[in-house]
Write a protein that holds these residues in place. Structure first.
Motif, short mmCIF file in Angstrom:
data_model
loop_
_atom_site.label_atom_id
_atom_site.label_comp_id
_atom_site.label_asym_id
_atom_site.label_seq_id
_atom_site.Cartn_x
_atom_site.Cartn_y
_atom_site.Cartn_z
N SER A 99 4.98 23.66 11.82
CA SER A 99 4.75 22.56 12.77
C SER A 99 4.45 23.11 14.16
O SER A 99 3.56 22.61 14.86
N VAL A 100 5.20 24.13 14.56
CA VAL A 100 4.95 24.75 15.87
C VAL A 100 3.55 25.35 15.91
O VAL A 100 2.78 25.15 16.87
N LEU A 101 3.18 26.07 14.84
CA LEU A 101 1.84 26.68 14.81
C LEU A 101 0.75 25.62 14.76
O LEU A 101 -0.32 25.79 15.35
N ALA A 102 1.03 24.52 14.05
CA ALA A 102 0.03 23.44 13.99
C ALA A 102 -0.19 22.81 15.37
O ALA A 102 -1.32 22.50 15.75
N PHE A 145 -13.21 18.86 6.41
CA PHE A 145 -11.77 19.02 6.17
C PHE A 145 -11.19 20.24 6.88
O PHE A 145 -9.97 20.40 6.91
N THR A 146 -12.00 21.13 7.43
CA THR A 146 -11.52 22.29 8.16
C THR A 146 -11.66 22.03 9.65
O THR A 146 -12.76 22.09 10.19
N ASN A 147 -10.55 21.73 10.31
CA ASN A 147 -10.59 21.47 11.75
C ASN A 147 -9.17 21.47 12.28
O ASN A 147 -8.20 21.53 11.52
N PHE A 148 -9.10 21.39 13.59
CA PHE A 148 -7.82 21.29 14.30
C PHE A 148 -7.80 20.01 15.16
O PHE A 148 -7.14 19.97 16.19
N ASP A 149 -8.52 18.98 14.71
CA ASP A 149 -8.68 17.78 15.52
C ASP A 149 -7.49 16.84 15.44
O ASP A 149 -7.41 15.89 16.23
N SER A 150 -6.58 17.03 14.49
CA SER A 150 -5.37 16.22 14.39
C SER A 150 -4.26 17.10 13.85
O SER A 150 -4.50 18.20 13.34
N PHE A 151 -3.05 16.59 13.97
CA PHE A 151 -1.91 17.39 13.53
C PHE A 151 -1.94 17.65 12.02
O PHE A 151 -1.61 18.75 11.58
N GLY A 152 -2.35 16.67 11.24
CA GLY A 152 -2.38 16.85 9.79
C GLY A 152 -3.34 17.94 9.36
O GLY A 152 -2.98 18.83 8.57
N TRP A 153 -4.58 17.90 9.86
CA TRP A 153 -5.55 18.92 9.49
C TRP A 153 -5.17 20.28 10.08
O TRP A 153 -5.41 21.32 9.45
N SER A 154 -4.57 20.28 11.25
CA SER A 154 -4.10 21.55 11.82
C SER A 154 -2.97 22.15 10.98
O SER A 154 -2.91 23.36 10.77
N LEU A 155 -2.07 21.29 10.48
CA LEU A 155 -0.99 21.76 9.60
C LEU A 155 -1.55 22.32 8.31
O LEU A 155 -1.07 23.35 7.81
N LEU A 156 -2.58 21.67 7.74
CA LEU A 156 -3.21 22.20 6.53
C LEU A 156 -3.85 23.56 6.80
O LEU A 156 -3.77 24.47 5.97
N ALA A 157 -4.49 23.71 7.96
CA ALA A 157 -5.08 25.00 8.30
C ALA A 157 -4.02 26.08 8.45
O ALA A 157 -4.22 27.23 8.02
N GLN A 158 -2.87 25.75 9.05
CA GLN A 158 -1.81 26.74 9.20
C GLN A 158 -1.19 27.10 7.85
O GLN A 158 -0.84 28.26 7.61
N PHE A 159 -1.05 26.13 6.98
CA PHE A 159 -0.56 26.42 5.63
C PHE A 159 -1.55 27.32 4.89
O PHE A 159 -1.15 28.20 4.13
N SER A 179 3.38 22.89 22.54
CA SER A 179 4.39 22.46 21.58
C SER A 179 5.63 23.32 21.56
O SER A 179 6.43 23.21 20.65
N PHE A 180 5.82 24.19 22.56
CA PHE A 180 7.03 25.02 22.55
C PHE A 180 8.28 24.18 22.78
O PHE A 180 9.39 24.70 22.71
N THR A 181 8.11 22.92 23.08
CA THR A 181 9.28 22.06 23.22
C THR A 181 10.08 22.01 21.93
O THR A 181 11.29 21.81 21.95
N VAL A 182 9.41 22.21 20.84
CA VAL A 182 10.10 22.16 19.55
C VAL A 182 11.13 23.27 19.45
O VAL A 182 12.12 23.17 18.74
N LEU A 183 10.92 24.34 20.19
CA LEU A 183 11.85 25.46 20.11
C LEU A 183 13.23 25.11 20.63
O LEU A 183 14.19 25.83 20.37
N THR A 184 13.34 24.06 21.39
CA THR A 184 14.65 23.71 21.91
C THR A 184 15.54 23.07 20.86
O THR A 184 16.71 22.82 21.13
N LEU A 185 14.99 22.75 19.70
CA LEU A 185 15.82 22.22 18.63
C LEU A 185 16.74 23.32 18.13
O LEU A 185 16.30 24.40 17.79
N CYS A 186 18.01 23.03 18.08
CA CYS A 186 18.98 24.02 17.63
C CYS A 186 18.95 24.13 16.12
O CYS A 186 19.19 23.14 15.44
N PRO A 187 18.65 25.27 15.54
CA PRO A 187 18.55 25.37 14.10
C PRO A 187 19.90 25.24 13.42
O PRO A 187 20.95 25.38 14.02
N GLU A 188 19.81 24.99 12.13
CA GLU A 188 21.01 24.91 11.31
C GLU A 188 21.58 26.30 11.10
O GLU A 188 20.93 27.30 11.35
N GLN A 189 22.82 26.37 10.63
CA GLN A 189 23.54 27.63 10.60
C GLN A 189 22.84 28.65 9.70
O GLN A 189 22.73 29.82 10.04
#
Length: 1591
Positions: free
Chosen positions: A238-241, A336-350, A1243-1253
């Motif tokens: 998600s961060v990479l997307a 289908f190959t683009n970074f124009d939305s979060f969904g397609w960007s997530l598919l590209a990162q996967f 999107s580095f704001t996501v990094l402030t989420l505290c991960p699980e143990q």
């Protein structure tokens, strides 16, 4: 658990297995009623009983219960586990003693075999594309059977009320889904939802087999352990997307649009249109939007479906002349190959994470944004994705390790249980002797006695050595009769026909033949024949003359070698008899191979018998009989596949189910007629079962994105994405990965160690060596006596002679270094040595090496144009060579020649310097343009390797690679042999069949109706010489060497699709290929990927990891870290894992205190997490071409979030003051806030989420391995740098083609580094190899390169193949595997390393307070206070009495404890016992003795645990003895005639109880009977323990 299992044994004289009858159910109900009444009277108490683990449903019956009588199989039996007896259940034992548990409600059972046959027939019918007309009737039959099965199960188990009822079993839900969907489809068409029925019918195959059900249950349990890894993977993607969404939005729709040509009629309109587009002013009648939206106005490269991308930056893709770069139209690959939305960007990162065709995505991004954005891939995307995959593999490895440990623990428990069972059986045997009957152990005892008697027969030597041969044969026959498992008729037949003992002459001949065939030289001759046979088969190639083919294949191969191996088989049969010959597995294998070879020889003129030719190839595996490593690997392979049979079958069922589901979902979708797919005859579709199976197999191999594009274009994105993700996640990431882990778990280094016994080949080679030595000695003694005398000199005499010879040849060396010129020479050498060893000199040399490497960067194609730069580089090269020569001379003088050349790093420096000097001399003499001069100039690319010896981290990695290399040789050789089999087989199948007739103008192949063979093509070529060509594929199977290259592309899954297409389309030699004419040749590549690629490569990885572990255990430190890096890593781990020493101080001011309570409250943290999640969701909703209103809404929402984060920052900075920046997450929040205010709200704001143990544990392991990763990344960068320089020097002028274009090439250093970065992941290396495979007239070998002495643009094919192959092997099989091994090694590292020197110092400082005299001993009474006074991690806080007792500390005389014993116990208590207690103790003693010169040594007299046990035992016995005395006094005081009642007591049998001659000796502590606190041993009488003693 063991004690409970022993307690489950039935009392003596009772039956183990009793039929379950209505009377049994009534007895259980009465027992439960009585128990309920007792509970009501005494109050409600919780039942402490738990179910026995070994008696769970689905597990085999423990052997403690003996063998089940055949008449009781598949019969209701009473419960063996008391836990379930109260729940009104019964058991049924099926074949294999598998336990099935039912509720006592009905007595009906299903027939498993009938259901399995029904499922197989149903699945077979579902695979048909066009089912027969009676399939509808069969479907009703199947539905009736499944309905009847459900009814039977409900009647036998009950419906849903109790625990073991029908619906309580999840596997029965499959039956419900199958029947319900079948009934619904009878009344209404369900469309694609009906695949649920298909999927459940396939999965029912798992539920039918109990073994597969257990394996599936274990897989589901292991999946739960991957939840934290899955969360981390989604988090990272998600961060990479979001990063891709911000950086590359609307990048991939920039196209080269043809500039409209002006004419007098439309010149004004076009100018107005362009002016409107640029300035939004003016008006025009020319519709420019419609013009640029037409695809015919875009620029297309040949054979490309998508238009050429471009960019507006200086390093982006440039449009051809006459075209203009515009952002218009669809994105590549059907959009289908683009970074124009979060969904397609997530598919590209996967896609990037799975590395499927990611080189194409990199090319598109670089053409749209510029080459500088490759840094984003190299430093952010690529490392992040690689770490995610590595963490997944590490989690799988940990799961496998836990399963191995669980298996070892279970084996230990079974061993302990067996020991206890032996004791119980022994006691029952004694009772049986006394008259008791023990029915259920008689059979095992009888079998044991029989085995003992049999072993006695085998081990007892004959009393008379002069025993005749007939008597020996009779004795052996008697022994064999005891071991016979077949019928008596078979042994009579074998004795009559398979044992040939006709007469004395025959026995004499057989004895001589036996001596001959068992001689080591006979085996050596057979090995030589096998090797020669393989060599001759490998010599077959195409085109080959008829005479050569006849001599190699027919005359030599078939006639001679087949005859030799046939004679070998006949001789062995005559020597060993058929009975003895076929008892050896290798002999049976050879007999099968010879029979196949003879059949192949008889049917040599027939076609289509490639399988029979395979028998000749499989003879290579006979080498494993004399090759210990090969033999051991085959054994491990067989045992692994046998042990993982259930898991393999589950994998096959998953592929089968996905194939059925895919065919049913997408069978009706037409690929060609109604959609934009331009392929006339698509190969990857789901219109029949075989093609769907191939597509699923391709997805599981890691190639899924291209077929996904086609599927989404035809069937829609939603259904295709769900199906493909299910196949990827379930099929690949779970089943295949677990299969890999379980397969490799059976391999260990002990299997790869050669056996101590020598093979016949080793014996033969030793005999040959001794014979050669004796011959040499005889020659030296009798032919050259003078040399023989010299050879008999001793080593000391030889060394002295060499010393004198040296000074005789060089008399100037014999000088006195204590005075005169010798003293001056000695001081000069010492000064040179001091200069060389100085840190400044080393730093200066490193600086010069770096400058020389930078100078190599400028030697690109533009060097010839800049004369000033070229002259400056020549001067710098002279200076560098002079400085390196000066360094070498100083080392010669300071260290001497012997020490200099004994160092491998110095030898490498000398080689590089020598080549540089020779290259410089060649350029000075004017020979730089010759081949030798170019070769010397090429070797200069090795100059960066001088850095290896200057950095300790790189030297550590290279040292580890040197340790690993020897252990890899056997495995690599075995892999080469396996690949050789497939390569020779490929030559036999496809040799000369990849030729085709090609139209050079259209680059399309003629159809067989137009051109059928080479004759038609040549006839057509004579009419059109420049357009028609009979051409071969660049990668083919025309020879074994070409086959190896093809197999390498198949193994790396790059370029293998084109090779498969050529193989499947092939017909006969010199015939035009046809579309899928040889369809089932796909199976050849499937077999190679499974056996030749999947197994061998994973075996390579396992040996790799095992060697690393052995090396780590040997050196006792991290393999890839220096000592300083390891200490830094441990310090980092300690700082990150230790709890805070004290909480943050609360302010004194009331206002600040309330604010402090607010920001530290849990509600405040939860609120901020929710705000962060909402912020991420808003960022995810941003898309390209969104409306202005949506832009404004997102802008103001992000602005509100920034305000909230700023308020949070103000509140925390005011409340926490300077302590705000002591928390790492606050620093991250501050950085993100500053970047958001500056406008970079990424999107580095996501990094402030505290991960699980658990995620924190994974991230901690990754941080711990950072120093090692830095070392390996430096080595990887050095490898890339070196090969980039080499490619830039040799491949700069190669003609464009394949992957080499204006963006990716070897013309400059930057482009060359990008190419090496792509090839590092084996991506696109087949495309880079394509231009080097070109031959004239495609390329011109005589064209002159301007400003260069090099001519031609064809490239050297052999150099390119060696270049790319060596780089792939070095980078992938070594460096990248090291990358993974670092993380795995960090996960499996011992926690005992966490005890640092600071912890030891803390321990000693605390010890001094309790032992001021330094006696190294403290009182036992002080132990509790001492352990409580320590600091973390060694502290054991109070109350700690029980913990300290269980540590079992040794007690010395005077109730004192030694310092080292406490330290070792605390270390093991805190960090765990890793199984190396003795090693850890030795290390602790070494550290302790470093700080203490002496150690008090005294034998312990007791321990803390033993002392506690003695105290408890003495207390219990004192209490019992006093009670006994009180009872005796009461009896004595009882009047005569009164009734007396004698009470008995049971003595507790604890571990120190001794038993002699039927009496128990127990420690009795009575007043005045103890000496020094130690109880005396007293005889208290003879005690008979009951059946269930209290322990």
């Amino acid at each position: 658990q063991n004690g409970r299992m022993v307690s489950l044994l039935p009392p003596v004289g009772t039956e183990v297995f009793r039929r379950f009858t209505p009377a049994s159910l009534q007895e259980i109900q009465q027992h439960e009623a009585k128990k309920e009444q007792t509970r009501t009277k005494e109050g409600h108490e919780k039942d402490p009983r738990k179910p026995a683990i070994l008696l769970e449903a689905g597990k085999p019956l423990p052997f403690i219960f003996g063998d089940t009588p055949p008449q009781l199989l598949n019969t209701p039996l009473e419960e063996l586990d008391p836990f379930y007896q109260s729940q009104q259940t019964f058991i049924v034992l099926s074949k294999g003693n598998i336990i099935h548990r039912f509720n006592a409600e009905s007595t009906c059972f299903s027939v498993r075999l009938f259901i399995m046959l029904t499922l197989l027939i149903n699945c077979f019918l579902m695979t048909m594309r066009y089912p027969p007309p009676w399939s509808a009737t069969a479907e009703y039959t199947f539905m009736s059977i499944y309905t009847f099965e459900i009814i039977i199960k409900v009647l036998s188990r009950g419906f849903c009320m109790r625990r073991f009822t029908f619906l309580r079993d999840p596997w029965n839900w499959l039956d419900v889904v199958v029947v319900s969907t079948a009934f619904l489809m009878m009344f209404e068409h369900m469309g694609k939802v009906s695949v649920l029925s298909t999927m459940c019918r396939g999965l029912k195959l798992i539920s039918v087999c109990p073994g597969m059900k257990m394996t599936a249950r274990a897989l589901v349990q292991s999946v739960k352990r991957f939840i934290h890894v899955t969360v981390l993977m989604v988090f990272g993607l998600s961060v990479l997307a979001l990063i891709g969404l911000v950086l590359f939005m609307a990048t991939l729709n920039q196209k080269c649009v043809l500039i409209p040509q002006p004419s007098p009629s439309n010149l004004t309109n076009i100018s107005h249109a362009i002016s409107y587009q640029d300035n939004n002013t003016g008006s025009s009648d020319f519709d420019f939007e419609e013009y640029i939206s037409k695809s015919e106005n875009y620029y297309f490269l040949p054979d490309k479906q998508d238009p050429l991308l471009c960019g507006n930056s200086s390093t982006a893709g440039v449009c051809p002349k006459g075209y203009h770069c515009r952002r218009i139209g669809k994105n590549p690959n059907y959009g289908f190959t683009n970074f124009d939305s979060f969904g397609w960007s997530l598919l590209a990162q996967f896609r990037l994470m799975t590395k499927d065709y990611w080189e194409n995505l990199l090319q598109l991004v670089l053409r749209g944004e510029g080459k500088s954005f490759v840094i984003v891939f190299m430093l952010i995307i690529f490392p992040s994705c690689f770490c995610l995959v590595s963490l997944i593999l590490a989690a799988v490895a940990l799961t496998s390790l836990e399963q191995d440990k669980a298996a070892v623990t279970e084996a230990r428990q079974k061993e302990e249980e067996f020991i206890q069972i032996q004791g119980v059986i022994k006691s029952r045997e004694e009772e049986e002797v006394r008259g008791f009957h023990l029915p259920f152990v008689c059979a095992p005892l009888h079998q044991t006695s029989c085995r003992a008697e049999l072993s006695e027969k085998v081990s007892t030597p004959p009393k008379k050595k002069s025993k005749s041969h007939k008597q020996e044969g009779t004795a052996m026959e008697e022994l064999e009769e005891d071991q016979r498992s077949c019928s008596l008729c078979w042994y009579r037949f074998a004795n009559l026909f398979l044992k040939w003992n006709c007469c004395g002459c025959w026995r004499w001949l057989k004895q001589r033949l036996y001596t001959f065939v068992t001689h080591p030289f006979f085996d050596l001759g057979i090995i030589i024949c096998i090797i020669l046979n393989t060599i001759f088969m490998a010599m077959v190639h195409y085109p080959m003359t008829y005479e050569l083919y006849y001599k190699v294949d027919i005359a030599v191969l078939v006639s001679v070698f087949t005859l030799i191996f046939t004679v070998e088989m006949l001789l062995k049969i005559m020597a060993l008899d058929p009975y003895g010959y076929f008892k050896v597995g290798w002999n049976i294998y050879e007999c099968i191979i010879i029979c196949g070879s003879l059949i192949n020889l008889l049917l040599a003129n027939l076609e289509g018998l490639s399988v029979m030719e395979l028998f000749e190839l499989m003879r290579v595996l006979r080498l494993a009989r004399w090759w210990p490593t090969f033999n051991m690997l085959l054994k491990i392979t067989y045992s692994s596949l046998k042990a993982l049979g259930n898991l393999t079958f589950i994998l096959f069922i998953m592929v089968f189910v996905f194939s059925l589901v895919g065919m049913q979902l997408f069978q009706d979708d037409n690929i060609v007629e109604n959609h934009n797919i331009t392929v006339n005859s698509p190969r990857w579709h789901m219109q029949d079962f075989f093609h769907t199976f191939l597509l699923i197999f391709r997805i599981l191999c890691g190639e899924w994105i291209e077929t996904l594009w086609d599927c989404m274009e035809v069937s829609g994105p939603i259904s295709c994405l769900i199906f493909y993700l299910m196949v990827l996640v379930i099929g690949n990431l779970l089943v295949l990965t677990l299969f890999l882990a379980l397969l490799l778990s059976s391999f260990s280094s002990e299997y790869l160690v050669a056996p101590e016994e020598k093979t016949s080949v080793q014996i033969t080679m030793n005999q040959i060596g001794r014979a050669v030595g004796r011959t040499r000695t005889w020659i030296l003694e009798y032919i050259c006596p003078s040399q023989g005398k010299k050879g008999r000199r001793t080593r000391d005499q030889k060394g002295r002679s060499d010393y004198l010879c040296c000074y005789c040849c060089c008399p100037f060396l014999d000088i006195d270094t204590s005075q005169g010129s010798g003293r001056v020479w000695f001081n000069f050498r010492r000064a040179c040595l001091s200069i060389v060893q100085h840190n400044c000199f080393e730093a200066f040399i490193i600086f010069i090496i770096l400058l020389s490497c930078v100078a190599l960067v400028f030697e690109d194609i533009h060097l010839r144009q800049g004369h000033a730069v070229r002259r400056g580089l020549d001067i710098a090269d002279l200076l560098f060579n002079f400085l390196f020569l000066l360094e070498m001379v100083l080392k010669w003088i300071g260290s001497g020649f012997k020490k200099y050349y004994s160092c491998p790093w110095c030898r490498l420096d000398f080689l590089i310097l020598a080549v540089s000097l020779m290259s410089l001399m060649a350029e000075t003499l004017g020979y730089s343009g010759l081949v030798a001069g170019l070769a010397l100039r090429t070797v200069r690319a090795l100059r960066p390797l001088r850095i290896l010896s200057r950095f300790q981290g790189l030297r550590v990695v290279m040292r580890a690679m040197a340790v690993i290399l020897p252990s890899m040789c056997n495995v690599l050789l075995v892999t080469a042999v396996v690949w050789l089999i497939f390569s020779i087989w490929g030559v036999n199948l496809f040799g000369g069949k990849f030729y085709h007739c090609l139209n050079e103008t259209t680059q399309k192949t003629f159809y067989p109706e137009e051109v059928n063979n080479i004759s038609d093509c040549l006839a057509l070529s004579s009419k059109n010489p420049t357009e028609v060509l009979w051409k071969n594929k660049e990668v083919n199977f025309d020879s074994v060497a070409q086959g190896y290259l093809s197999l390498l592309q198949v193994a790396t899954l790059k370029g293998w699709i084109d090779i498969m297409y050529s193989a499947v389309d092939s017909r006969r030699v010199e015939e035009q290929p046809f579309f899928e004419d040889n369809l089932y040749m796909y199976l050849y590549f499937i077999f190679f990927i499974i056996f030749g690629c999947f197994f061998t490569i994973n075996l390579f990885i396992r040996v790799f990891i095992d060697t690393l572990n052995l090396h780590r255990y040997k050196i006792r430190k991290h393999v890839f870290m220096t000592a300083e890096q390891q200490q830094c890593s441990q310090t980092m781990k300690k700082r990150l894992t230790e709890a805070p020493v004290k909480p943050l101080p609360r302010p004194q001011s009331e206002c600040l205190a309330r604010l402090f309570d607010l920001v530290t409250h849990l509600f405040f943290e939860v609120f901020m997490v929710v705000v962060i999640c909402l912020n991420v969701v808003v960022l995810m909703t941003e898309t390209y071409h969104q409306s202005l209103e949506k832009d404004m809404i997102i802008y103001w929402l992000l602005f509100i979030f920034i305000i909230i984060f700023f308020i949070e920052f103000l509140l925390k900075i005011i409340a926490l003051r300077r302590h705000y920046f002591t928390i790492s997450w606050n620093i991250v929040d501050f950085v993100v806030l500053v970047m958001s205010i500056l406008g970079e709200s990424v999107s580095f704001t996501v990094l402030t989420l505290c991960p699980e143990q658990r995620i924190q544990k994974l991230l901690l392991a990754l941080l711990m391995s950072l120093p090692a990763l830095v070392n390996i990344c430096l080595l990887l960068f050095l490898l890339m740098f070196t090969f980039s320089i080499f490619g830039m020097i040799n491949f700069a002028h190669v003609m464009k083609g394949g992957m080499i274009d204006d963006m990716l090439n070897f013309e400059t250093f930057g482009n060359s580094m990008i190419c090496m970065f792509v090839v590092t992941t084996t991506a696109g290396w087949d495309g880079f190899l394509v231009p080097f495979m070109n031959n004239p007239p495609k390329c011109n070998p005589d064209i002159q390169i301007p400003g260069s002495a090099i001519s031609g643009n064809c490239g050297n094919r052999a150099v390119a193949i060696v270049f790319f192959t060596s780089y792939i092997l070095l980078s992938l099989l070594l460096t990248l595997l090291l990358y993974i091994a670092v993380i795995l090694e960090t996960f499996s590292s011992d926690d005992t390393e966490q005890l640092s020197d600071d912890d030891l110092q803390m321990f000693y400082k605390t010890w001094v307070k309790f032992d001021p005299n330094g006696s190294q001993l403290i009182e036992y009474s002080q132990l509790s206070d001492f352990c409580d006074s320590l600091q973390d991690p060694l502290r054991v806080p109070k109350p700690n009495t029980i913990k300290l007792i269980h540590m079992d500390l040794p007690l010395l005389p005077g109730d004192k404890i030694h310092c080292l014993d406490i330290l070792l116990a605390l270390t093991l208590q805190v960090f765990g016992d890793s199984g190396e207690r003795d090693t850890l103790k030795a290390r602790m003693e070494e550290k302790f003795m470093a700080d203490n010169s002496s150690k008090v040594s005294c034998e312990p007299i007791s321990s803390t645990l033993r002392r506690k046990q003695e105290e408890v035992a003495a207390t219990v016995i004192q209490r019992a003895y006093r009670k006994h005395l009180a009872q005796e006094e009461a009896v004595a005081e009882t009047p005569a005639g009164a009734s007396t009642q004698v009470s008995h007591f049971v003595v507790l049998c604890w571990p120190h109880t001794r038993r002699y001659s039927g009496r128990f000796w127990v420690p009795v502590a009575l007043p005045n009977d103890t000496v020094g606190g130690v109880p005396d041993w007293r005889v208290v009488g003879t005690i008979t323990c009951p059946n269930d003693p209290v322990v």
